[in-house]
Scaffold this motif. Structure first.
Motif, PDB file in Angstrom:
ATOM      1  N   ASP A   8       0.689  -1.332   0.093  1.00 57.84           N
ATOM      2  CA  ASP A   8      -0.155   0.058  -0.090  1.00 57.84           C
ATOM      3  C   ASP A   8       0.892   1.429  -0.185  1.00 57.84           C
ATOM      4  O   ASP A   8       0.425   2.363   0.136  1.00 57.84           O
ATOM      5  CB  ASP A   8      -0.849   0.000   1.283  1.00 57.84           C
ATOM      6  CG  ASP A   8      -0.345  -0.083   2.534  1.00 57.84           C
ATOM      7  OD1 ASP A   8       0.795  -0.069   2.495  1.00 57.84           O
ATOM      8  OD2 ASP A   8      -1.038  -0.312   3.549  1.00 57.84           O
ATOM      9  N   GLU A   9       2.165   1.097  -0.094  1.00 54.77           N
ATOM     10  CA  GLU A   9       3.071   2.287  -0.211  1.00 54.77           C
ATOM     11  C   GLU A   9       3.248   2.889  -1.592  1.00 54.77           C
ATOM     12  O   GLU A   9       4.042   3.728  -1.782  1.00 54.77           O
ATOM     13  CB  GLU A   9       4.391   2.066   0.517  1.00 54.77           C
ATOM     14  CG  GLU A   9       4.200   1.490   2.038  1.00 54.77           C
ATOM     15  CD  GLU A   9       5.196   1.022   2.646  1.00 54.77           C
ATOM     16  OE1 GLU A   9       6.194   0.950   2.137  1.00 54.77           O
ATOM     17  OE2 GLU A   9       5.361   0.734   4.016  1.00 54.77           O
ATOM     18  N   ILE A  10       2.889   2.097  -2.438  1.00 56.21           N
ATOM     19  CA  ILE A  10       3.357   2.415  -4.014  1.00 56.21           C
ATOM     20  C   ILE A  10       2.227   3.006  -4.591  1.00 56.21           C
ATOM     21  O   ILE A  10       2.414   3.537  -5.855  1.00 56.21           O
ATOM     22  CB  ILE A  10       3.923   1.017  -4.917  1.00 56.21           C
ATOM     23  CG1 ILE A  10       2.653   0.228  -4.700  1.00 56.21           C
ATOM     24  CG2 ILE A  10       5.116   0.739  -4.128  1.00 56.21           C
ATOM     25  CD1 ILE A  10       3.351  -1.238  -5.483  1.00 56.21           C
ATOM     26  N   VAL A  23       5.915   7.905  -6.687  1.00 54.96           N
ATOM     27  CA  VAL A  23       7.124   7.995  -7.239  1.00 54.96           C
ATOM     28  C   VAL A  23       8.322   8.833  -6.657  1.00 54.96           C
ATOM     29  O   VAL A  23       8.042   9.589  -6.030  1.00 54.96           O
ATOM     30  CB  VAL A  23       6.946   8.647  -8.901  1.00 54.96           C
ATOM     31  CG1 VAL A  23       8.222   8.869  -9.522  1.00 54.96           C
ATOM     32  CG2 VAL A  23       5.932   7.676  -9.693  1.00 54.96           C
ATOM     33  N   GLY A  24       9.568   8.247  -6.832  1.00 51.98           N
ATOM     34  CA  GLY A  24      10.594   8.873  -6.320  1.00 51.98           C
ATOM     35  C   GLY A  24      11.307   9.905  -7.387  1.00 51.98           C
ATOM     36  O   GLY A  24      11.038   9.560  -8.675  1.00 51.98           O
ATOM     37  N   GLN A  25      11.440  11.209  -6.948  1.00 48.83           N
ATOM     38  CA  GLN A  25      12.080  12.042  -7.917  1.00 48.83           C
ATOM     39  C   GLN A  25      13.314  12.665  -7.177  1.00 48.83           C
ATOM     40  O   GLN A  25      13.177  13.013  -6.227  1.00 48.83           O
ATOM     41  CB  GLN A  25      11.124  13.103  -8.174  1.00 48.83           C
ATOM     42  CG  GLN A  25      11.612  14.178  -9.142  1.00 48.83           C
ATOM     43  CD  GLN A  25      10.429  15.000  -9.672  1.00 48.83           C
ATOM     44  OE1 GLN A  25       9.206  14.564 -10.097  1.00 48.83           O
ATOM     45  NE2 GLN A  25      10.621  16.147  -9.939  1.00 48.83           N
ATOM     46  N   GLY A  30      16.330  15.421 -11.408  1.00 50.21           N
ATOM     47  CA  GLY A  30      14.737  15.052 -11.841  1.00 50.21           C
ATOM     48  C   GLY A  30      14.538  13.922 -12.169  1.00 50.21           C
ATOM     49  O   GLY A  30      13.213  13.373 -12.543  1.00 50.21           O
ATOM     50  N   THR A  31      15.244  12.881 -12.198  1.00 49.21           N
ATOM     51  CA  THR A  31      14.955  11.459 -12.512  1.00 49.21           C
ATOM     52  C   THR A  31      13.971  11.009 -11.600  1.00 49.21           C
ATOM     53  O   THR A  31      14.016  11.153 -10.524  1.00 49.21           O
ATOM     54  CB  THR A  31      16.403  10.641 -12.560  1.00 49.21           C
ATOM     55  OG1 THR A  31      17.190  11.019 -13.508  1.00 49.21           O
ATOM     56  CG2 THR A  31      15.912   9.121 -12.774  1.00 49.21           C
ATOM     57  N   GLN A  32      12.954  10.166 -12.193  1.00 48.63           N
ATOM     58  CA  GLN A  32      11.883   9.620 -11.345  1.00 48.63           C
ATOM     59  C   GLN A  32      12.002   8.108 -11.587  1.00 48.63           C
ATOM     60  O   GLN A  32      12.637   7.447 -12.340  1.00 48.63           O
ATOM     61  CB  GLN A  32      10.383   9.819 -11.920  1.00 48.63           C
ATOM     62  CG  GLN A  32      10.374  11.519 -12.006  1.00 48.63           C
ATOM     63  CD  GLN A  32       8.907  11.717 -12.679  1.00 48.63           C
ATOM     64  OE1 GLN A  32       8.499  11.003 -13.363  1.00 48.63           O
ATOM     65  NE2 GLN A  32       8.211  12.873 -12.303  1.00 48.63           N
ATOM     66  N   ARG A  50       9.196  12.183  -2.744  1.00 46.81           N
ATOM     67  CA  ARG A  50       8.074  11.292  -2.948  1.00 46.81           C
ATOM     68  C   ARG A  50       7.116  12.237  -3.682  1.00 46.81           C
ATOM     69  O   ARG A  50       6.758  13.128  -3.013  1.00 46.81           O
ATOM     70  CB  ARG A  50       7.788  10.665  -2.108  1.00 46.81           C
ATOM     71  CG  ARG A  50       8.886   9.417  -1.765  1.00 46.81           C
ATOM     72  CD  ARG A  50       8.211   8.240  -0.877  1.00 46.81           C
ATOM     73  NE  ARG A  50       9.132   7.511  -0.451  1.00 46.81           N
ATOM     74  CZ  ARG A  50       9.447   6.202  -0.840  1.00 46.81           C
ATOM     75  NH1 ARG A  50       8.143   5.582  -0.903  1.00 46.81           N
ATOM     76  NH2 ARG A  50      10.497   5.555  -0.331  1.00 46.81           N
ATOM     77  N   ILE A  51       6.457  11.822  -4.976  1.00 43.95           N
ATOM     78  CA  ILE A  51       5.622  12.599  -5.654  1.00 43.95           C
ATOM     79  C   ILE A  51       4.556  11.616  -6.067  1.00 43.95           C
ATOM     80  O   ILE A  51       4.809  10.395  -6.025  1.00 43.95           O
ATOM     81  CB  ILE A  51       6.111  13.436  -6.660  1.00 43.95           C
ATOM     82  CG1 ILE A  51       6.811  12.891  -7.907  1.00 43.95           C
ATOM     83  CG2 ILE A  51       6.941  14.520  -6.228  1.00 43.95           C
ATOM     84  CD1 ILE A  51       6.872  13.476  -9.039  1.00 43.95           C
ATOM     85  N   THR A  52       3.288  12.052  -6.273  1.00 43.60           N
ATOM     86  CA  THR A  52       2.376  11.204  -7.027  1.00 43.60           C
ATOM     87  C   THR A  52       2.159  11.536  -8.455  1.00 43.60           C
ATOM     88  O   THR A  52       2.233  12.738  -8.805  1.00 43.60           O
ATOM     89  CB  THR A  52       1.075  11.006  -6.360  1.00 43.60           C
ATOM     90  OG1 THR A  52       0.431  12.420  -6.231  1.00 43.60           O
ATOM     91  CG2 THR A  52       1.467  10.640  -4.731  1.00 43.60           C
ATOM     92  N   VAL A  53       2.024  10.489  -9.252  1.00 46.68           N
ATOM     93  CA  VAL A  53       1.860  10.728 -10.709  1.00 46.68           C
ATOM     94  C   VAL A  53       0.505  10.034 -11.210  1.00 46.68           C
ATOM     95  O   VAL A  53       0.178   8.989 -10.699  1.00 46.68           O
ATOM     96  CB  VAL A  53       2.836  10.620 -11.625  1.00 46.68           C
ATOM     97  CG1 VAL A  53       4.163  11.206 -11.239  1.00 46.68           C
ATOM     98  CG2 VAL A  53       3.126   8.965 -11.437  1.00 46.68           C
ATOM     99  N   ALA A  54      -0.157  10.415 -12.051  1.00 45.67           N
ATOM    100  CA  ALA A  54      -1.167   9.713 -12.801  1.00 45.67           C
ATOM    101  C   ALA A  54      -0.943   8.488 -13.254  1.00 45.67           C
ATOM    102  O   ALA A  54       0.052   8.185 -13.638  1.00 45.67           O
ATOM    103  CB  ALA A  54      -2.059  10.618 -13.781  1.00 45.67           C
TER     104      ALA A  54
END
Length: 132
Positions: A8-10, A23-25, A30-32, A50-54
């Protein structure tokens, strides 16, 4: 959906039910990375956020595996998906997906725990099916 999440962490789910990947950024280049890494795969920096992406993308490659552990549904359907944000991720798929299909991740059952509880993770399916 009630069951046991593999991790549940991803992923995160928005209030509207849309799934987003955690996602790690790298703050330096800037590499994700997905799943989020501790060290940047681009420049080896340890300064990551850590950011979230669609969770939308296009199928790059896919396969079906007809053998495996008893807890997994078979065939196990796996794909590489190029996310719209430019990141390639690996995951399960369901439905009438083919190479080049526009897909979206949602939570789906991929197996059963030894106790009979559904085993859940993100699963890619056609965008129009995910929107229904």
């Amino acid at each position: 959906m009630i069951g046991q999440m593999i991790s549940d962490e991803i992923v995160e789910q928005n209030a509207d039910g849309a799934l987003r990947f955690v996602v790690g950024q790298c703050r330096d280049c800037g590499t994700q990375s997905f799943p989020a890494a501790l060290i940047c795969t681009g420049c080896q920096s340890d300064d990551l956020s850590r950011i979230t992406v669609a969770a939308d993308g296009v199928v790059y490659s896919l396969t079906e595996v007809h053998v495996g552990p008893p807890q997994w549904h078979r065939p196990t359907r796996l794909a590489y998906v190029d996310l719209d944000v430019g990141l390639r991720v690996f995951g399960h798929w369901r439905g009438d997906v083919c190479i080049g299909s526009a897909v979206r991740a949602s939570i789906g059952e991929v197996g059963t725990t030894p106790e009979g509880e559904p085993l859940l993770t993100y699963v890619f399916e056609l965008r129009e099916m995910a929107d229904a």
